[in-house]
Design a protein around this motif. Structure first.
Motif, PDB file in Angstrom:
ATOM      1  N   GLY A 253     -16.516  -0.611   2.726  1.00 52.59           N
ATOM      2  CA  GLY A 253     -16.785   0.131   1.720  1.00 52.59           C
ATOM      3  C   GLY A 253     -16.374   1.410   1.985  1.00 52.59           C
ATOM      4  O   GLY A 253     -16.227   2.421   1.074  1.00 52.59           O
TER       5      GLY A 253
ATOM      6  N   GLU B 193       0.669  -1.132   0.166  1.00 53.21           N
ATOM      7  CA  GLU B 193      -0.122  -0.004   0.028  1.00 53.21           C
ATOM      8  C   GLU B 193       0.851   1.200  -0.013  1.00 53.21           C
ATOM      9  O   GLU B 193       1.935   1.080   0.542  1.00 53.21           O
TER      10      GLU B 193
ATOM     11  N   ARG C  11     -11.499   7.421  -0.266  1.00 55.01           N
ATOM     12  CA  ARG C  11     -10.596   7.697  -1.021  1.00 55.01           C
ATOM     13  C   ARG C  11     -10.918   7.897  -2.544  1.00 55.01           C
ATOM     14  O   ARG C  11     -10.460   8.639  -3.258  1.00 55.01           O
ATOM     15  N   ALA C  12     -12.202   7.386  -3.201  1.00 56.42           N
ATOM     16  CA  ALA C  12     -12.531   7.660  -4.399  1.00 56.42           C
ATOM     17  C   ALA C  12     -13.211   8.963  -4.502  1.00 56.42           C
ATOM     18  O   ALA C  12     -12.811  10.013  -5.370  1.00 56.42           O
TER      19      ALA C  12
ATOM     20  N   ARG D 208     -13.889   3.226   3.544  1.00 58.74           N
ATOM     21  CA  ARG D 208     -12.511   3.742   3.237  1.00 58.74           C
ATOM     22  C   ARG D 208     -12.249   3.959   1.652  1.00 58.74           C
ATOM     23  O   ARG D 208     -11.711   5.031   1.414  1.00 58.74           O
ATOM     24  N   GLU D 209     -12.699   2.906   1.129  1.00 60.15           N
ATOM     25  CA  GLU D 209     -12.467   2.915  -0.599  1.00 60.15           C
ATOM     26  C   GLU D 209     -13.527   4.157  -1.174  1.00 60.15           C
ATOM     27  O   GLU D 209     -13.044   4.908  -2.137  1.00 60.15           O
TER      28      GLU D 209
END
Length: 626
Positions: free
Chosen positions: A550, A228, A556-557, A552-553
């Motif tokens: 979902g 990461e 980030r998106a 965190r993702e």
């Protein structure tokens, strides 16, 4: 710090408290003193000069050689509601004209300027009509001829100090005591406060591994690259960058090359990947240098030994700027020293004839210090701190580097003591005229042209270590250099000489003490293996809450899309630490957002509602606060 100033620190800069060393420099600048701050990468230099201008409602002119860093700083300040502009060659004529107009109108709190601007007498005259309250010289080591990144355009800044008559604050992440003195003298600082701080980075783990086999280095790099965040691998030559990039790509790693020989478009694409990709590996020469501002670099690897400790630490220090665990790995071999000596021999031609001898001697001393660091047995963090003159001490070491986590050097067995005495005796019989290779050939009984030419096959030590592998002999020689029993002298043709401590051991009046010296055995792996040993996951900065699938993702998106809209790197908008706290605390109101690290009043006002909507969309309800 009063309530109002504390509020500024939080609302504008998103911090609850100052880091160690910052407040003293801030107070000196607010009192109108000249100063020099030598602060390690990631220790918060920019806050030291930005905070006073905001609190005092004053104007600051910042000199920086890094256009990318200028642009990042201007965007960050604008995001925080602080008016700033940049003045450099990449800006359009209209933008440059507008920046000067805003400065003269008193609309700007900060004006960032590239040093070449000061070659224009009209620009200097315009500054005399609209003087800053103080000036900041960033990357101040560039003014020193003894620094590793000397830039001639910095030489005029001392004259500017006299013409403007305002306080100067010089900052750098890398300057030895010699370079510090030259910075103070060349900038004509008056009774400056000089502080060296922050070179102990407790989140970094440093390691140095002797490895001459290219395949073994490649496998080690592959295994150490983080899964990461970003990783940077530094190489000494462009060819090595190209070769290593292709090898890592063949292992399905997201590797991109960067060096001065590449087309400008390719370099820009690599830089964009570095800024925007969640996981990326940059393979680069030192051309990928100052101004690297990504906070989540989880690993910096040197595939070859650089020429100076300053260069090494400035590059390695780009790891872990977010304060979370990161690795700094140096892979080296005796051949790397030869490469650096080649660079020195060819670069000396650009030095005036009357300065060449002094310059060469200085460069050799720098290389010797880098070699001592690579082979050194003491705490690596402490040795770096000592090198730069950081007064902080680590009585028990950092506890994280390879040397702190391996046993101390100890007296070796009797048969090894005898081997050491043979090597020391061989060095004496070579009369300080030959180097590592000739000593190795002598004691192992090699039949070479050099051995025959000098009749070294007639010496009593010839062939005494015939059964010992050459790479083990060379490893022990380097260990003897590292422990001070031998020393290496000379620039063009390095030779070995025995020290007083070595003579005591040779005559059996003292016992030699060595740390690990044998080259590690090669580890065979199946072709195409992807048995990675990544940096362990970084710990959360707050108590963990149940994971929301979902979230965190999604954050980030959102950050990536917003950053693209605003034409800036995602980490300039919000660091990963901020996203981690949003996941952990899951704020439910705009007021709750001010409890998140990195979110001040301005960012809450601009982005707060969107962040709350992302959290709400994923059904998040905040953890119970006790």
């Amino acid at each position: 710090m009063n309530t109002v100033e504390s509020s500024v620190l939080k609302s504008i800069f998103g911090h609850e408290d100052f880091r160690p060393g910052q407040e003293e420099l801030i107070d000196a600048l607010r009192q109108g003193r000249d100063l020099l701050g030598v602060m390690a990468t990631g220790s918060g230099k920019s806050l030291c000069y930005q905070y006073p201008a905001v609190v005092e409602n004053s104007r600051c002119l910042v000199v920086s050689p890094l256009i990318s860093l200028i642009n990042d700083q201007v965007k960050k300040l604008d995001l925080s509601g602080v008016p700033a502009a940049g003045l450099h060659s990449h800006a359009t004529p209209r933008d440059r004209h507008r920046a000067i107009e805003r400065w003269h109108a008193g609309e700007l709190r900060f004006l960032y300027v590239a040093p070449e601007r000061f070659s224009d007498p009209l620009f200097i005259a315009s500054l005399e009509k609209a003087r800053p309250d103080y000036m900041v010289i960033d990357e101040a080591h560039c003014i020193s001829q003894w620094g590793h990144d000397f830039r001639p355009e910095y030489q005029t800044l001392g004259l500017l100090k006299e013409r403007l008559g305002v306080p100067f604050a010089a900052f750098t992440a890398t300057a030895t005591p010699l370079v510090q003195k030259e910075i103070v003298a060349n900038l004509r600082l008056q009774k400056p406060l000089v502080r060296v701080h922050g070179f102990y980075r407790q989140n970094l783990s440093f390691s140095g591994i002797l490895e001459g086999r290219e395949r073994a280095r490649l496998e080690r790099i592959r295994d150490e690259v983080a899964l990461e965040g970003a990783a940077i691998v530094y190489c000494s030559s462009r060819q090595r960058v190209d070769d290593l990039t292709e090898e890592l790509k063949s292992m399905d790693l997201p590797a991109y090359a960067y060096h001065a020989g590449l087309d400008a478009k390719v370099r820009e694409q690599t830089h964009q990947h570095f800024q925007n990709d969640a996981r990326v590996v940059i393979i680069a020469t030192n051309a990928f240098g100052m101004g690297v501002d990504r906070p989540d670099v989880r690993c910096v690897i040197h595939a070859q030994m650089p020429g100076t400790v300053e260069a090494y630490y400035q590059e390695a220090g780009r790891a872990g700027r977010d304060g979370l665990p990161a690795k700094c790995l140096l892979l080296h071999s005796p051949g790397d020293v030869a490469i650096q000596q080649f660079f020195i021999r060819h670069s000396v031609e650009s030095v005036p004839a009357e300065k060449r001898e002094t310059w060469e001697r200085h460069k050799q001393e720098q290389l010797d210090l880098m070699r001592r660091y690579a082979y050194g047995a003491g705490c690596r963090q402490q040795s770096i701190m000592d090198y730069f003159g950081d007064v902080e001490t680590l009585p028990k070491g950092c506890g994280r580097c390879d040397n702190c986590t391996t046993p101390d050097a100890a007296p070796v067995q009797d048969d090894t003591q005898e081997t050491i005495r043979v090597l020391l005796s061989g060095a004496v019989r070579l009369q300080g005229r030959f180097g590592n290779t000739q000593l190795t050939d002598l004691v192992t009984g090699s039949d070479t042209a050099q051995i025959r030419r000098w009749s070294h096959d007639k010496l009593p030590t010839y062939g005494r270590l015939r059964e010992m592998p050459k790479r083990h002999v060379q490893g022990m020689i380097q260990a003897l250099v590292r422990q001070g029993y031998l020393r290496q002298e000379g620039l063009r043709y390095p030779v070995l000489a025995i020290t007083d401590e070595g003579r005591e051991v040779m005559h059996n009046r003292a016992q030699a003490r060595l740390g690990p010296w044998q080259p590690p055995p090669g580890q065979k792996k199946k072709r195409g293996s992807k048995n990675f040993s990544p940096v362990p996951p970084a710990p959360s900065m707050r108590p963990e809450a149940p994971e929301i699938p979902g979230l965190r993702e999604a954050l980030r998106a959102w950050r990536l899309n917003k950053a693209r809209e605003m034409d800036m790197p995602p980490y300039t908008l919000f660091w990963d630490r901020t996203l981690e706290e949003l996941c952990a605390l899951r704020p439910q109101s705009l007021d709750d957002l001010l409890g998140i690290w990195g979110i001040g009043e301005q960012k809450r006002r601009v982005f707060g509602q969107e962040l709350l909507e992302v959290i709400a969309t994923h059904g998040a309800s905040g953890p119970t606060r006790g």
